[in-house]
Scaffold this motif. Sequence first.
Motif, PDB file in Angstrom:
ATOM      1  N   VAL A 136       3.411   5.548  -4.053  1.00  0.00           N
ATOM      2  CA  VAL A 136       2.398   4.498  -3.937  1.00  0.00           C
ATOM      3  C   VAL A 136       2.454   3.547  -5.125  1.00  0.00           C
ATOM      4  N   SER A 137       3.149   3.935  -6.186  1.00  0.00           N
ATOM      5  CA  SER A 137       3.125   3.151  -7.428  1.00  0.00           C
ATOM      6  C   SER A 137       3.733   1.765  -7.282  1.00  0.00           C
ATOM      7  N   GLN A 138       4.516   1.537  -6.239  1.00  0.00           N
ATOM      8  CA  GLN A 138       5.113   0.228  -6.015  1.00  0.00           C
ATOM      9  C   GLN A 138       4.102  -0.798  -5.509  1.00  0.00           C
ATOM     10  N   LEU A 139       2.951  -0.314  -5.065  1.00  0.00           N
ATOM     11  CA  LEU A 139       1.955  -1.200  -4.464  1.00  0.00           C
ATOM     12  C   LEU A 139       0.993  -1.735  -5.516  1.00  0.00           C
ATOM     13  N   THR A 140       0.427  -2.902  -5.241  1.00  0.00           N
ATOM     14  CA  THR A 140      -0.519  -3.551  -6.155  1.00  0.00           C
ATOM     15  C   THR A 140      -1.943  -3.328  -5.666  1.00  0.00           C
ATOM     16  N   TYR A 141      -2.808  -2.903  -6.555  1.00  0.00           N
ATOM     17  CA  TYR A 141      -4.217  -2.685  -6.216  1.00  0.00           C
ATOM     18  C   TYR A 141      -4.931  -4.023  -6.028  1.00  0.00           C
ATOM     19  N   PRO A 142      -5.986  -4.018  -5.161  1.00  0.00           N
ATOM     20  CA  PRO A 142      -6.618  -2.895  -4.465  1.00  0.00           C
ATOM     21  C   PRO A 142      -5.768  -2.398  -3.301  1.00  0.00           C
ATOM     22  N   LEU A 143      -5.991  -1.111  -2.975  1.00  0.00           N
ATOM     23  CA  LEU A 143      -5.288  -0.473  -1.873  1.00  0.00           C
ATOM     24  C   LEU A 143      -6.294   0.059  -0.850  1.00  0.00           C
ATOM     25  N   TYR A 144      -5.815   0.175   0.370  1.00  0.00           N
ATOM     26  CA  TYR A 144      -6.614   0.801   1.427  1.00  0.00           C
ATOM     27  C   TYR A 144      -5.887   2.068   1.857  1.00  0.00           C
ATOM     28  N   VAL A 145      -6.563   3.198   1.731  1.00  0.00           N
ATOM     29  CA  VAL A 145      -5.989   4.494   2.088  1.00  0.00           C
ATOM     30  C   VAL A 145      -6.579   4.895   3.432  1.00  0.00           C
ATOM     31  N   LYS A 146      -5.695   5.105   4.422  1.00  0.00           N
ATOM     32  CA  LYS A 146      -6.152   5.265   5.798  1.00  0.00           C
ATOM     33  C   LYS A 146      -5.506   6.467   6.488  1.00  0.00           C
ATOM     34  N   PRO A 147      -6.219   7.086   7.445  1.00  0.00           N
ATOM     35  CA  PRO A 147      -5.534   7.978   8.382  1.00  0.00           C
ATOM     36  C   PRO A 147      -4.508   7.137   9.139  1.00  0.00           C
ATOM     37  N   ALA A 148      -3.282   7.616   9.265  1.00  0.00           N
ATOM     38  CA  ALA A 148      -2.239   6.804   9.910  1.00  0.00           C
ATOM     39  C   ALA A 148      -2.495   6.609  11.391  1.00  0.00           C
ATOM     40  N   ARG A 149      -3.240   7.557  11.999  1.00  0.00           N
ATOM     41  CA  ARG A 149      -3.454   7.501  13.445  1.00  0.00           C
ATOM     42  C   ARG A 149      -4.941   7.543  13.755  1.00  0.00           C
ATOM     43  N   GLY A 150      -5.644   6.550  13.241  1.00  0.00           N
ATOM     44  CA  GLY A 150      -7.076   6.467  13.476  1.00  0.00           C
ATOM     45  C   GLY A 150      -7.475   5.050  13.786  1.00  0.00           C
TER      46      GLY A 150
END
Length: 377
Positions: A187-201
């Motif tokens: 995940v470190s490659q991504l820039t904040y803010p981030l959204y953490v989600k169930p992949a199948r929801g």
Amino acid sequence: MSRIRVALVFGGASEEHPVSCLTARGVASALDPERYDVVGVGITRSGRWMVVPREQLTALEVRAGHLPELTEDGPTESGGEAMLLPGKSGGELLRRTVGGSALAELGPVDVAFALLHGPFGEDGTIQGLFEMMGTRYVGSGVLASAVGMDKHFMKTIFAAAGLPVGPYAVITAADWRRDPQQALKSVSQLTYPLYVKPARGGSSIGITKITDESQLEDAIAFAHGFDPKVIVEEGFENARELECGVLESLDGGLPQVSAVAEIRMHTESGFYDFQAKYLPEEQVDLDVPARDLDPEVVREMQALASRAFEAISGEGLARVDFFLTAEGRPVINEINTMPGFTEHSMFPRVWAASGVDYPTLVDRLLQLALQRPTGLR
């Protein structure tokens, strides 16, 4: 002419069970009783199928801030347990009366309308059952439904089709079990803010917005409560959230795309969560159509929505959600192959703004399903 027998299948085991109940109410209310013979088939959270009379379907609503729910003991004595069996005309619906053991034949099903949101309904599972039964049904087939439910494979297919998607990372159940630290590192490659989600929801259930690394593990643990597979998406600061609907053409032509609408939040988080979507007292404005949007951007988004629908081999209907970045670039967030039909839902609103009212919309979806051949296509 005899009425068309429509089985409205709703409820289900997912966390979106109450949303499905509201959708069933809306669709049942919109169907012309002189044209359609509506049979409600409710699925409880435990997986029990039951017959729900039309008058009880139309009574499902939000009361005192509480969303409706199917109870395990059955709706009323006029209902009973239901089952769908193979039949010459596309499936036979049977009922076992409350307190009895005999099965009563309710007749053939002409078309099923699965109003199930989330896993075990919107993800290709019940579509596979309908295919095995030879039952015509509204909406996308097994593959498109599964892809539309899984944000990981959805984005993979969109990217392969040359469609714009935002940066993301996926943490599978195996990744987390084998090496959680390596999973966090991805995940470190991504820039904040981030959204953490169930992949199948869906319906924004299980999602957390985080602003720094210290919140990541807790957000993953929360998402794991809904799905062992997690997707982490990079947020877009100062982006507009826009949506449009897609309808399959009745004559086999290109899909029709609706007006573009916008979601504007007034909460401190600016997050369009479950409460904002389905409880009307929440602070959210739905602009239909979106205001002050460049006509060229509208045309671009409509073209992207049509391409996204065809990229996953969509059928019937879909809603495509976008971010319009601060630089004016549309990015596809996701496609929803069975969007909600509640009075607060965007899908019916964008079509009403495009000249297709609610009853006409529902009727068109049923007609699309009825004219579609069963089996491979």
